[in-house]
Design a protein around this motif. Structure first.
Motif, PDB file in Angstrom:
ATOM      1  N   TYR A  89      15.519  54.190  56.932  1.00 20.92           N
ATOM      2  CA  TYR A  89      16.186  54.664  58.130  1.00 20.92           C
ATOM      3  C   TYR A  89      15.271  55.623  58.875  1.00 20.92           C
ATOM      4  O   TYR A  89      14.381  56.234  58.289  1.00 20.92           O
ATOM      5  CB  TYR A  89      17.490  55.399  57.779  1.00 20.92           C
ATOM      6  N   VAL A  90      15.507  55.741  60.164  1.00 27.75           N
ATOM      7  CA  VAL A  90      14.752  56.688  60.959  1.00 27.75           C
ATOM      8  C   VAL A  90      15.734  57.569  61.727  1.00 27.75           C
ATOM      9  O   VAL A  90      16.746  57.088  62.239  1.00 27.75           O
ATOM     10  CB  VAL A  90      13.796  55.963  61.949  1.00 27.75           C
ATOM     11  N   ILE A  91      15.464  58.875  61.762  1.00 22.37           N
ATOM     12  CA  ILE A  91      16.296  59.797  62.534  1.00 22.37           C
ATOM     13  C   ILE A  91      15.884  59.710  63.997  1.00 22.37           C
ATOM     14  O   ILE A  91      14.725  59.946  64.325  1.00 22.37           O
ATOM     15  CB  ILE A  91      16.127  61.246  62.044  1.00 22.37           C
ATOM     16  N   GLY A 110      25.282  66.947  63.559  1.00 22.31           N
ATOM     17  CA  GLY A 110      24.751  65.966  62.619  1.00 22.31           C
ATOM     18  C   GLY A 110      23.545  65.263  63.195  1.00 22.31           C
ATOM     19  O   GLY A 110      22.958  65.706  64.186  1.00 22.31           O
ATOM     20  N   ILE A 111      23.186  64.165  62.579  1.00 20.06           N
ATOM     21  CA  ILE A 111      22.034  63.374  63.009  1.00 20.06           C
ATOM     22  C   ILE A 111      22.455  61.927  63.214  1.00 20.06           C
ATOM     23  O   ILE A 111      23.497  61.492  62.728  1.00 20.06           O
ATOM     24  CB  ILE A 111      20.882  63.443  61.986  1.00 20.06           C
ATOM     25  N   VAL A 112      21.624  61.174  63.948  1.00 14.00           N
ATOM     26  CA  VAL A 112      21.849  59.747  64.147  1.00 14.00           C
ATOM     27  C   VAL A 112      20.697  58.992  63.506  1.00 14.00           C
ATOM     28  O   VAL A 112      19.520  59.313  63.721  1.00 14.00           O
ATOM     29  CB  VAL A 112      21.932  59.375  65.640  1.00 14.00           C
ATOM     30  N   LEU A 113      21.033  57.967  62.708  1.00  7.22           N
ATOM     31  CA  LEU A 113      20.035  57.169  62.011  1.00  7.22           C
ATOM     32  C   LEU A 113      20.021  55.746  62.548  1.00  7.22           C
ATOM     33  O   LEU A 113      21.060  55.198  62.904  1.00  7.22           O
ATOM     34  CB  LEU A 113      20.334  57.115  60.503  1.00  7.22           C
ATOM     35  N   HIS A 114      18.838  55.173  62.594  1.00  4.36           N
ATOM     36  CA  HIS A 114      18.700  53.750  62.904  1.00  4.36           C
ATOM     37  C   HIS A 114      18.137  53.046  61.684  1.00  4.36           C
ATOM     38  O   HIS A 114      17.119  53.454  61.135  1.00  4.36           O
ATOM     39  CB  HIS A 114      17.773  53.541  64.102  1.00  4.36           C
ATOM     40  N   HIS A 115      18.825  51.997  61.245  1.00  2.08           N
ATOM     41  CA  HIS A 115      18.393  51.222  60.082  1.00  2.08           C
ATOM     42  C   HIS A 115      17.417  50.152  60.543  1.00  2.08           C
ATOM     43  O   HIS A 115      17.757  49.300  61.357  1.00  2.08           O
ATOM     44  CB  HIS A 115      19.619  50.577  59.418  1.00  2.08           C
ATOM     45  N   MET A 135       9.702  62.209  67.294  1.00  2.00           N
ATOM     46  CA  MET A 135       9.059  61.963  66.016  1.00  2.00           C
ATOM     47  C   MET A 135       9.938  61.037  65.163  1.00  2.00           C
ATOM     48  O   MET A 135      11.148  61.136  65.175  1.00  2.00           O
ATOM     49  CB  MET A 135       8.844  63.267  65.255  1.00  2.00           C
ATOM     50  N   VAL A 136       9.315  60.182  64.400  1.00  2.00           N
ATOM     51  CA  VAL A 136      10.046  59.321  63.496  1.00  2.00           C
ATOM     52  C   VAL A 136      10.326  60.098  62.221  1.00  2.00           C
ATOM     53  O   VAL A 136       9.457  60.764  61.685  1.00  2.00           O
ATOM     54  CB  VAL A 136       9.224  58.062  63.159  1.00  2.00           C
ATOM     55  N   LYS A 137      11.526  60.034  61.734  1.00  3.19           N
ATOM     56  CA  LYS A 137      11.896  60.719  60.512  1.00  3.19           C
ATOM     57  C   LYS A 137      12.380  59.680  59.514  1.00  3.19           C
ATOM     58  O   LYS A 137      13.299  58.932  59.789  1.00  3.19           O
ATOM     59  CB  LYS A 137      13.008  61.741  60.762  1.00  3.19           C
ATOM     60  N   PHE A 138      11.781  59.614  58.344  1.00  2.00           N
ATOM     61  CA  PHE A 138      12.175  58.673  57.322  1.00  2.00           C
ATOM     62  C   PHE A 138      13.134  59.368  56.373  1.00  2.00           C
ATOM     63  O   PHE A 138      12.929  60.506  55.965  1.00  2.00           O
ATOM     64  CB  PHE A 138      10.955  58.153  56.573  1.00  2.00           C
ATOM     65  N   LEU A 139      14.192  58.689  55.990  1.00  2.00           N
ATOM     66  CA  LEU A 139      15.251  59.347  55.252  1.00  2.00           C
ATOM     67  C   LEU A 139      15.834  58.429  54.200  1.00  2.00           C
ATOM     68  O   LEU A 139      16.061  57.248  54.440  1.00  2.00           O
ATOM     69  CB  LEU A 139      16.360  59.774  56.216  1.00  2.00           C
TER      70      LEU A 139
END
Length: 255
Positions: free
Chosen positions: A59-61, A48-53, A1-5
């Protein structure tokens, strides 16, 4: 799932020595299962989590991580691509962690659940989490009651943590506060505290009563030795750190 943060820093004061503040690092090396960051001397089990910008401030988790090795110069993390927050309304993303992605360690560490034998132990443990969001144990008690779990195991605690965004468990037993990562279930620090051990609630301090098992469940329906029970609960994970797949379900929100 895409997570917006939206990235922000939460400054939470903790009394003990372990640094539970949110920490941000850049992935310096990665493959499908592991990644490296230039972060020295981390605690084994920190998660923790990993984010992609991907655009502007968006960002997306894309995964979760757990510290499995750490040296004076860098640390190695295990990657888990399970959903950190279940959200069926958002599209899926199959992107893997790559160099340049952002690791946010200690994600959700400001959300704490304290498991104590009595109110005094709960109150003393709470002093170690200044300004943290401490969930009332009645929320966990209600969860155990509706799921018929009078003797909660690791999976019960971790499923609750995912449903309620808990990052840290504070297990109180043997006159100590055991700081446990809710995702990895690893002990991060142990702090000595004082409280009266004579009064013990089952399965822990909560106002929720009559937590019963299913009729056909013939396992123990009572935590008979509080200290021993929770010591084994934590040590079981420490001794046998095998990966586990959990079945998640939608749990009610508590306001």
């Amino acid at each position: 799932m895409v997570k917006f943060l939206v990235i922000f820093t939460i400054f939470v004061n903790f009394v003990f020595g372990f640094d539970m503040q949110t920490q941000k690092f850049v992935v310096s090396g990665s493959d499908e299962k592991f990644c490296d960051i230039y972060a020295p001397s981390l605690n084994i089990g920190q998660s923790g989590i990993v984010l992609h910008h991907y655009s502007n401030e968006n960002y997306v988790i894309i995964g979760q991580v757990e510290v499995i090795e750490s040296s004076p110069t860098s640390s190695k993390l295990k990657i888990n691509y399970e959903d950190i927050i279940k959200q069926d309304a958002l599209p899926s993303m199959k992107r893997k962690v790559q160099n340049g992605d952002i690791v946010i360690l200690n994600h959700l560490y400001s959300n704490v659940l304290i498991v104590s034998p009595n109110f005094e132990g709960y109150k003393q443990a709470s002093k170690n989490f200044e300004h943290a969001n401490i969930l009332h144990p009645d929320i966990m008690g209600a969860y155990l009651k509706i799921t018929n779990k009078p003797t909660p195991n690791q999976q019960d605690f971790q499923e609750f943590a995912k449903a309620q965004n808990v990052g840290i468990f504070g297990f109180v037993f043997d006159k100590k506060l055991h700081i446990v990562d809710a995702r990895s279930f690893k002990t991060l620090e142990i702090v000595a505290i004082e409280y009266d051990k004579k009064e013990v609630s089952d399965p822990f301090y909560t106002n929720i009563e009559d937590i019963k098992s299913m009729i056909y469940d013939f396992k123990s329906t009572k935590v008979t030795n509080y200290d021993e029970y929770y010591a084994k609960l934590i040590n079981k994970k420490e001794e046998n750190d095998s990966s586990r797949t959990f079945e998640f379900f939608k749990f009610f929100s508590w306001n």
